[in-house]
Write an enzyme that holds these catalytic residues in place. Structure first.
Site, PDB file in Angstrom:
ATOM      1  CE1 TYR A 108      -4.272   1.237   0.146  1.00  0.00           C
ATOM      2  CE2 TYR A 108      -3.520   2.619   1.951  1.00  0.00           C
ATOM      3  CZ  TYR A 108      -4.480   2.291   1.008  1.00  0.00           C
ATOM      4  OH  TYR A 108      -5.632   3.033   0.931  1.00  0.00           O
ATOM      5  CB  SER A 142     -16.628  -4.048  -2.276  1.00  0.00           C
ATOM      6  OG  SER A 142     -17.075  -2.847  -2.905  1.00  0.00           O
ATOM      7  N   GLY A 195      -9.299   1.092  -6.889  1.00  0.00           N
ATOM      8  CA  GLY A 195      -8.709  -0.145  -6.375  1.00  0.00           C
ATOM      9  C   GLY A 195      -8.326  -1.025  -7.544  1.00  0.00           C
ATOM     10  N   GLY A 196      -7.554  -2.078  -7.271  1.00  0.00           N
ATOM     11  CA  GLY A 196      -7.115  -2.967  -8.338  1.00  0.00           C
ATOM     12  C   GLY A 196      -7.107  -4.409  -7.896  1.00  0.00           C
TER      13      GLY A 196
END
Length: 320
Positions: free
Chosen positions: A39, A139, A231-232
């Site tokens: 991160y 999510s 996000g990925g």
């Protein structure tokens, strides 16, 4: 395992400090990424995990004016280290939240719903009747997007991965206010045309996956529409056909809640306005906590494991 449960002394309370008894803290994907070192924020070790949660103020230093014992607080920023029972934090690192919202809503307020609200408001001006398409719709952010969009009359097209319990998931997202729930495979099918009979093509796409399904999602965006990547999860790049840029002039943007908070550090009104808007939705029953599994702190190992399983549809929340 990188983790152990440790007993520490509670540090002395400074003039600008607040002694907090943590109540509940979730395990989010970004928390795991921080621990893995993948991160953008790295905490100096040894560190306490957890970027989100809610606590109750026990005691405040002599210079603390905005908080008093009994108040509920959440982190003002990432990196607080919420997976603990007690902590002493500078007042500036905490935001007061009302005590009349459910504890699980407060515990999950500072990351996902804020992200959802910002992405729905900061990139495109959406009017009632407009639509949004998003992937990983189950999510925490996805569930908040569905509800916040619904409250403002914006329709949602929600993409999820095919899975064993798909009918139950579709039902759950529809109950939250989703207009359409489709699988990644369906994005490529001619039946997509049927959706656009009743729902306009989206002006906004929200992506936290990457890879093929993101490219497919992009195909359904209106000309001059925006795709925001936050996000990925597929760990694959975003591929964009050249034609989408030239003939439809789509815009690709990125969003990171931590950066938004940095940019607005001096602008307490925006922050307060955002928290207020979310708390109003919660009070009206228009925004609920994501599906949660409550786990006592001593069972943290099981909670961490559960949070990393594929097709998780429940957020692990540590009860402190």
């Amino acid at each position: 395992s990188l983790f152990r449960l440790k007993d520490l002394e509670v540090p002395k309370l400074g003039d600008s400090d607040v002694h907090v008894k943590m109540l509940a803290a979730p395990i989010n994907p970004a928390d795991i990424n921080m621990i893995q070192g993948t991160y953008a924020i790295l905490s100096p070790l040894p560190a306490v995990g957890g970027n989100e949660g809610v606590g109750e103020v026990l005691e405040v230093g002599s210079r603390v004016s905005a908080l008093k014992p009994g108040d509920w607080v959440i982190p003002a920023d990432a990196g607080l280290g919420t997976w603990r029972t007690r902590g002493v934090f500078p007042e500036a690192m905490l935001l007061k939240v009302p005590r009349d919202i459910p504890v699980l809503c407060a515990a999950t307020l500072s990351v996902n719903p804020c992200t959802a609200l910002r992405m729905l408001t900061d990139f495109e001006t959406l009017a009632p009747g407009d639509s949004v398409i998003q992937n990983a719709a189950n999510s925490g952010v996805g569930q908040a997007v569905i509800q916040i969009a619904r409250a403002s009359g914006v329709k949602t097209i929600n993409v999820v991965r095919d899975r064993p319990d798909l009918p139950q998931l579709v039902e759950r997202l529809m109950a939250l206010g989703a207009d359409h729930v489709i699988t990644e495979e369906m994005l490529r099918k001619p039946e997509m045309k049927d959706i656009f009979k009743s729902t306009p093509k989206p002006r906004l796409a929200l992506n936290c996956v990457g890879g093929k399904s993101t490219t497919e999602m992009l195909r359904h965006l209106q000309p001059k529409g925006t795709m925001v990547t936050y996000g990925g999860m597929a760990k694959q790049p975003v591929m964009v056909p050249v034609s989408a840029f030239i003939f439809r002039d789509v815009r690709l943007r990125g969003f990171w809640m931590t950066q938004w908070r940095k940019d607005h550090a001096q602008d307490q009104e925006s922050v307060a306005g955002m928290m207020d808007a979310l708390c109003q939705l919660i009070r009206r029953g228009q925004l609920t906590a994501p599906a949660c599994t409550e786990v006592p702190l001593q069972d943290y190992k099981a909670a961490l494991e559960a949070s990393m399983k594929p097709f998780v549809s429940s957020k692990q929340i540590l009860l402190l």
